[in-house]
Write a protein that holds these residues in place. Sequence first.
Motif, short mmCIF file in Angstrom:
data_model
loop_
_atom_site.label_atom_id
_atom_site.label_comp_id
_atom_site.label_asym_id
_atom_site.label_seq_id
_atom_site.Cartn_x
_atom_site.Cartn_y
_atom_site.Cartn_z
N ARG A 250 77.54 46.36 37.62
CA ARG A 250 76.48 46.20 38.62
C ARG A 250 76.19 44.73 38.90
NH1 ARG A 250 72.78 51.21 36.51
NH2 ARG A 250 73.84 52.76 37.79
N ARG A 251 76.36 43.87 37.89
CA ARG A 251 76.14 42.43 38.09
C ARG A 251 77.40 41.74 38.58
NH1 ARG A 251 74.95 42.65 32.75
NH2 ARG A 251 76.45 41.02 32.36
N LEU A 252 78.50 42.50 38.66
CA LEU A 252 79.82 41.95 38.97
C LEU A 252 80.18 40.84 37.98
CD1 LEU A 252 79.80 41.88 42.87
CD2 LEU A 252 80.87 43.56 41.36
N ALA A 253 79.83 41.04 36.72
CA ALA A 253 80.09 40.07 35.65
C ALA A 253 81.43 40.38 35.00
CB ALA A 253 78.95 40.12 34.62
N ILE A 254 82.47 40.12 35.75
CA ILE A 254 83.82 40.44 35.30
C ILE A 254 84.16 39.74 33.99
CG2 ILE A 254 86.27 40.23 35.95
CD1 ILE A 254 85.29 40.50 38.88
N GLN A 255 83.58 38.56 33.76
CA GLN A 255 83.86 37.80 32.54
C GLN A 255 83.39 38.55 31.29
OE1 GLN A 255 81.62 36.96 34.85
NE2 GLN A 255 79.67 36.53 33.85
#
Length: 168
Positions: free
Chosen positions: A37-42
Amino acid sequence: MTGTSSILPQLAEVLTREEAACEQLLATVHRERAAIRRLAIQDFGTINDQRLVILRQLEGLERERRTVLGRAAAAWGLSEQQLTLQVLAERLKESAAPGLDQRLVRLAKTLRTVREEIAFNARLIETVQGFIAHVLSAWTDAAPADGLYSLAGGRRGFGGAAFVEQRG
């Protein structure tokens, strides 16, 4: 049931550890959803590393449970194939191991929840991928046919707001 008096506590202990590991797995699924949801791919690498550790732990617990169930089947005069979850639940209700049948039901419910949550995350990822592909397609379609930059390196204008703010 006397042949299973030492086996049932072992089974209870294995089921308890399996349920705890499944709860940990479910927690990683929820962290993954928050990262999606945060697009926190890391964050995915760390989450996947944690998940692999838990899955290896569950694999070992499954082997341990199968060993214990094999001993229970032998004590009850059944083959391992005859000792289905339904037969096990019925035998546990009749046994002197109170709550073991409920523990088995809780574990099955937790496993179902984990599967459903993982499936939901997969659909969420597919949706995000589709959105990104759509945006990239729209961006590519809106770019001028002769490129985003002039031969001198300046940005070419094309309709509305520019998508690229820096020179490459």
